[in-house]
Write a protein that holds these residues in place. Structure first.
Motif, PDB file in Angstrom:
ATOM      1  N   LYS A 596       5.502   0.956  -2.957  1.00 35.69           N
ATOM      2  CA  LYS A 596       6.846   0.897  -3.535  1.00 35.69           C
ATOM      3  C   LYS A 596       7.873   0.703  -2.429  1.00 35.69           C
ATOM      4  O   LYS A 596       7.761   1.292  -1.349  1.00 35.69           O
ATOM      5  CB  LYS A 596       7.153   2.192  -4.296  1.00 35.69           C
ATOM      6  CG  LYS A 596       6.267   2.413  -5.502  1.00 35.69           C
ATOM      7  CD  LYS A 596       6.635   3.709  -6.234  1.00 35.69           C
ATOM      8  CE  LYS A 596       5.744   3.929  -7.439  1.00 35.69           C
ATOM      9  NZ  LYS A 596       6.068   5.190  -8.139  1.00 35.69           N
ATOM     10  N   GLU A 601       4.774   5.596  -0.933  1.00 40.03           N
ATOM     11  CA  GLU A 601       3.788   5.760  -1.997  1.00 40.03           C
ATOM     12  C   GLU A 601       3.531   4.409  -2.633  1.00 40.03           C
ATOM     13  O   GLU A 601       4.317   3.479  -2.485  1.00 40.03           O
ATOM     14  CB  GLU A 601       4.289   6.759  -3.047  1.00 40.03           C
ATOM     15  CG  GLU A 601       5.626   6.390  -3.680  1.00 40.03           C
ATOM     16  CD  GLU A 601       6.089   7.439  -4.680  1.00 40.03           C
ATOM     17  OE1 GLU A 601       5.522   7.455  -5.784  1.00 40.03           O
ATOM     18  OE2 GLU A 601       6.988   8.223  -4.336  1.00 40.03           O
ATOM     19  N   TYR A 603       2.063   2.032  -6.108  1.00 40.71           N
ATOM     20  CA  TYR A 603       1.911   2.022  -7.560  1.00 40.71           C
ATOM     21  C   TYR A 603       0.493   2.461  -7.899  1.00 40.71           C
ATOM     22  O   TYR A 603      -0.425   2.361  -7.075  1.00 40.71           O
ATOM     23  CB  TYR A 603       2.172   0.625  -8.122  1.00 40.71           C
ATOM     24  CG  TYR A 603       3.608   0.176  -7.971  1.00 40.71           C
ATOM     25  CD1 TYR A 603       4.579   0.604  -8.867  1.00 40.71           C
ATOM     26  CD2 TYR A 603       3.984  -0.672  -6.934  1.00 40.71           C
ATOM     27  CE1 TYR A 603       5.897   0.188  -8.739  1.00 40.71           C
ATOM     28  CE2 TYR A 603       5.299  -1.090  -6.786  1.00 40.71           C
ATOM     29  CZ  TYR A 603       6.254  -0.650  -7.694  1.00 40.71           C
ATOM     30  OH  TYR A 603       7.562  -1.051  -7.562  1.00 40.71           O
ATOM     31  N   SER A 604       0.288   2.923  -9.124  1.00 39.91           N
ATOM     32  CA  SER A 604      -1.022   3.439  -9.512  1.00 39.91           C
ATOM     33  C   SER A 604      -1.425   2.867 -10.859  1.00 39.91           C
ATOM     34  O   SER A 604      -0.670   2.143 -11.498  1.00 39.91           O
ATOM     35  CB  SER A 604      -0.996   4.969  -9.557  1.00 39.91           C
ATOM     36  OG  SER A 604      -0.032   5.425 -10.493  1.00 39.91           O
ATOM     37  N   CYS A 608      -1.905  -1.249 -11.989  1.00 39.49           N
ATOM     38  CA  CYS A 608      -0.723  -0.981 -11.159  1.00 39.49           C
ATOM     39  C   CYS A 608       0.559  -0.872 -12.001  1.00 39.49           C
ATOM     40  O   CYS A 608       1.638  -1.261 -11.539  1.00 39.49           O
ATOM     41  CB  CYS A 608      -0.545  -2.064 -10.088  1.00 39.49           C
ATOM     42  SG  CYS A 608      -1.963  -2.269  -8.997  1.00 39.49           S
ATOM     43  N   SER A 610       1.436   2.120 -13.654  1.00 40.92           N
ATOM     44  CA  SER A 610       1.748   3.525 -13.910  1.00 40.92           C
ATOM     45  C   SER A 610       2.858   3.968 -12.966  1.00 40.92           C
ATOM     46  O   SER A 610       2.615   4.388 -11.842  1.00 40.92           O
ATOM     47  CB  SER A 610       0.492   4.398 -13.712  1.00 40.92           C
ATOM     48  OG  SER A 610      -0.491   4.086 -14.659  1.00 40.92           O
ATOM     49  N   CYS A 611       4.094   3.829 -13.409  1.00 39.47           N
ATOM     50  CA  CYS A 611       5.253   4.282 -12.646  1.00 39.47           C
ATOM     51  C   CYS A 611       6.418   4.448 -13.603  1.00 39.47           C
ATOM     52  O   CYS A 611       6.416   3.888 -14.704  1.00 39.47           O
ATOM     53  CB  CYS A 611       5.596   3.294 -11.525  1.00 39.47           C
ATOM     54  SG  CYS A 611       6.171   1.684 -12.106  1.00 39.47           S
ATOM     55  N   ASP A 612       7.418   5.211 -13.185  1.00 40.67           N
ATOM     56  CA  ASP A 612       8.565   5.461 -14.065  1.00 40.67           C
ATOM     57  C   ASP A 612       9.312   4.178 -14.385  1.00 40.67           C
ATOM     58  O   ASP A 612       9.773   3.974 -15.513  1.00 40.67           O
ATOM     59  CB  ASP A 612       9.519   6.467 -13.392  1.00 40.67           C
ATOM     60  CG  ASP A 612       8.866   7.845 -13.226  1.00 40.67           C
ATOM     61  OD1 ASP A 612       7.915   8.115 -13.995  1.00 40.67           O
ATOM     62  OD2 ASP A 612       9.285   8.600 -12.346  1.00 40.67           O
ATOM     63  N   CYS A 614       8.037   1.256 -14.544  1.00 42.41           N
ATOM     64  CA  CYS A 614       7.193   0.286 -15.248  1.00 42.41           C
ATOM     65  C   CYS A 614       7.202   0.496 -16.757  1.00 42.41           C
ATOM     66  O   CYS A 614       6.912  -0.433 -17.515  1.00 42.41           O
ATOM     67  CB  CYS A 614       5.748   0.372 -14.753  1.00 42.41           C
ATOM     68  SG  CYS A 614       5.561   0.245 -12.959  1.00 42.41           S
TER      69      CYS A 614
END
Length: 782
Positions: A596, A601, A603-604, A608, A610-612, A614
């Motif tokens: 990011k 950190e 992305y997961s 890819c 899973s993020c606020d 996204c």
């Protein structure tokens, strides 16, 4: 100076190692093995008097000449290097004038001579013929629960024929039926009427006969819920003469039922223990081996459907119990059968719509399939699952060109199969492109048989391709060896070094040559052909071959163990058009997420996403698809029709408000879509990933936003203004009083200091006045 010398030495060492690798990679003892090595283009020298290897890489010959320009290794006329050849053998023009002789594919035959590893590019052109024959066979479940559906077919028969005739003037219809294998415990032979398949009427254009045949159909029954649909389907496909399938027709089978199906293994319950043989077994139009042969497997159905070019439509009717099991099972089934599709069988004219939609799809799109030996890899530049579809839509009255490539991965073990064919054709049609393939696995000189000359090859062989070709019982470089040879000099030739074991301890030395044990190769048996990486208990991951201790990967794979998939298809999230959601890179078929910006950190998530940040984008991306399924909740196919692979891994379900907010969906991501309606309703849905599948849960009830009371807002605003004003006045009064009190205290202190009596005000004048009233005895009056 030392730095320059080191650089030169290192450069020389690198070039030397590179040259050695090039030469070693073509280290073969026969001409055929040399030219058929797929990794490098190796050539063989037949010239007499050659020292060193006769097989070398073509790359290593670059610049390999004397100062006079003469070759130092081999004269050009003695080099065996089979050349690539490609000739169009048959190329008829497109034609649709005569029935049975339409030409829709060109060219028809290409002849190719090629070496392993050498790519062959080709182009095939397709143009659909006018009034191409169409055969439609209706395979009906005639259990009592389907009685109304048979009535629909009867009422719509003439309209079906008329509507299809608008597409082509060469239409034929047929009908067959199934219930269940007529054996206990599935069927009571006394109380039930049942059969696994019956051909009521072969394909015909006589609609009066078709309708009268439907009138004569008698319904049957059985005990269990599952039925013999696959039994009937196999017979309908394999009984070509009985059904009267035409070789040059588009073939459509509509299997209509409201029940799930029996598959391989279920037949053992009624004593049908033999595996299905994929053959026709009709006598008097009735399936005779129902109690002998097991139900066919799904893979058998797929093989016959693919080989015989059938388009299968599973038309599923809602059953009386509103059971979702049949629909779920058939949706899963169509994914396992090439070209199959699912449709919901409703009342009215749904039968007509299903058949018309199937024909339009077959007529307006083309998807190429191929048959090739296992040692030939074929790729076609066509993706009918992509969005938009690539090279699939056929322009009206125009031809479509599709490019392809084939690569021979290796020579076949059976040398007689070096002449083989690869066929390509549009799914559902018989027209095809045939590639006659001749693989160069032998040199021309190996096909020449010389005479045995005394003194040459010790009288036990003859010269072939520059080396001795020994007679049976003799072997060795010069054929001087036989089964009793024990020459010590020959033993030394079997050692990779003076201290090494004979044949590396993995073989037997015979006359200076190693005979390796199974699983080992090389001149000294130095390579372990089982030493390659073996994940999943498969050498080279099952995507390559272990050659000389190293994995040689198939096309589309790479890495030391061939586990790295080059295709990025698995890196697309369902219903997404960006690789790794645009926040990562696809490496070996899996997403590696980016870091990011401005944060330590990454992305997961599998894709890819899973993020606020996204969530909002993903909710917006899925919103229209979820709303489409909300509108067409009983027919997901409508929403999937033009989406291709974007929706192949999407599961859609519905839940009420309490369920969607319950613990089962607690970890799912919540989304809201504005519907832009007059009342401002919104649709709520949640999504989550199960492995690589996307599961969307849609709330059955729409939610309306709360109605705001405008007077509460207005009065609240006025009250707030007044409160602020009152508080301001109070604070101002307090501050003024405090200031006055302070000033008065200061005044008192200054007066005392000046000697004034602060209890009296020197400025004070008494307002009362005394004066004498002469009339009133001069008394004072105030």
């Amino acid at each position: 100076m030392n730095i320059l010398m080191d650089f030169r030495n290192n450069l020389f060492l690198i070039l030397l190692i590179s040259f050695i690798n090039i030469v070693i990679s073509c280290n073969f003892d026969t001409c055929g093995a040399c030219i058929s090595y797929a990794e490098d283009k190796c050539v063989w020298c037949t010239q007499d008097g050659i020292t060193g290897p006769r097989c070398r890489s073509l790359k290593s010959l670059s610049g390999d000449t004397t100062k006079k320009g003469e070759p130092t290794w081999c004269k050009p006329e003695n080099i065996q290097n089979p050349q690539f050849e490609k000739v169009i053998k048959e190329d008829k023009n497109f034609s649709d004038t005569e029935e049975g002789s339409q030409v829709q594919i060109k060219p028809q035959v290409i002849k190719v001579k090629v070496r392993p590893g050498e790519p062959v590019d080709f182009t095939m052109n397709f143009k659909p013929a006018k009034d191409y024959p169409l055969d439609v066979y209706y395979l009906m479940d005639i259990s009592y629960t389907m009685e109304s559906r048979v009535g629909d077919l009867k009422r719509q028969a003439e309209k079906i024929y008329k509507d299809l005739s608008a597409y082509t003037n060469n239409v034929r219809l047929g009908i067959g039926s199934f219930v269940e294998k007529p054996g206990f415990p599935y069927v009571d032979p006394i109380g039930h009427t049942s059969h696994a398949f019956r051909n009521h009427m072969p394909l015909t254009d006589d609609m009066k006969l078709f309708i009268s045949t439907i009138d004569k159909i008698k319904f049957g029954s059985n005990y269990d819920n599952r039925e013999a649909g696959l039994d009937g389907l196999m017979q309908a496909m394999t009984c070509r003469e009985e059904i009267k399938w035409r070789d040059n027709a588009r073939r459509i089978i509509i299997l209509s039922t409201d029940s799930p199906y029996h598959s391989a293994g279920d037949g053992k319950i009624v004593g049908a223990i033999k595996p299905h043989d994929m053959q026709c077994h009709l006598k008097d139009n009735m399936y005779t081996e129902a109690l002998t042969l097991d139900y066919p497997s799904v893979s058998q159905i797929n093989k016959v459907a693919t080989d015989e070019n059938f388009k299968i439509i599973f038309a599923i009717a809602p059953n009386a119990l509103k059971d979702k099991i049949p629909e779920t099972e058939y949706k899963h089934l169509v994914r396992q059968i090439t070209g199959a599709s699912f449709a919901r069988l409703e009342g009215g004219d749904s039968v007509i719509q299903i058949i018309k939609q199937a024909y339009e799809e077959m007529a307006n799109t083309v998807q190429i399939k191929y048959k090739a030996p296992s040692f030939v890899n074929v790729t076609i530049d066509q993706d009918c699952s992509s969005v938009p579809k690539r090279n699939c839509e056929v322009p009206h009255k125009k031809s479509l060109s599709i490019n392809g490539r084939l690569v021979v991965k290796s020579c076949p073990k059976d040398i007689s199969k070096t002449k083989t064919t690869v066929t390509l054709n549009p799914y559902g049609l018989r027209d095809n492109l045939t590639i006659e393939l001749e693989i160069a696995c032998q040199c021309n000189c190996e096909q020449e048989i010389g005479s045995i000359v005394p003194g040459i090859c010790h009288g036990s062989g003859f010269i072939q391709c520059g080396i001795c070709k020994c007679q049976p019982g003799s072997y060795g470089n010069d054929c001087r060896c036989n089964g009793t040879s024990t020459d010590q000099r020959d033993m030394e030739k079997c050692k990779i070094s003076s201290e090494a074991k004979l044949c590396s301890g993995r073989g037997i030395c015979k006359c200076g040559q190693c005979e390796c044990q199974n699983g080992f190769s090389g001149n000294y048996c130095e390579y372990d052909d089982n030493s390659c990486p073996k994940p999943n208990d498969q050498l080279c991951f099952g995507h390559g071959r272990c050659i000389r201790g190293q994995c040689t990967c198939d096309l589309g794979y790479s890495g030391k163990d061939c586990s790295c998939k080059m295709d990025d298809k698995d890196c697309y999230a369902p219903y997404s058009t960006e690789v790794c959601s645009g926040k990562g890179q696809c490496i070996c078929g899996a997403c590696v997420c980016d870091t990011k910006k401005g944060k330590n950190e990454t992305y997961s998530g599998v894709f890819c996403d899973s993020c606020d940040d996204c969530v909002a984008a993903r909710c917006k991306e899925l919103g229209n698809y979820a709303y489409c399924n909300y509108i067409h909740r009983d027919n997901k196919a409508i929403c999937d029709r033009d989406e291709g692979s974007k929706v192949s891994n999407i599961i859609v379900e519905f839940a009420n408000k309490s369920e969607i907010n319950g613990p089962k969906l607690y970890m799912a991501t919540r989304c809201m879509k504005d519907l832009e309606t007059n009342n401002g309703s919104v649709m709520i849905f949640k999504y989550r990933y199960i492995n690589r599948d996307l599961k969307i849960t849609i709330q059955e009830e729409l939610e309306s936003p709360p109605i705001a009371n405008i007077w509460i807002a207005v009065l609240s605003a006025i009250g707030l203004v007044l409160l602020i004003g009152i508080l301001t006045v109070i604070i101002w009064k307090i501050l003024v009083d405090m200031h006055d009190k302070k000033e008065y205290k200061k005044f008192q202190d200054e007066a005392l200091a000046a000697g004034y009596d602060v209890s009296l005000n020197p400025l004070y004048q008494d307002p009362s006045i005394n004066f004498s009233n002469p009339v009133y005895n001069n008394q004072c009056t105030t």
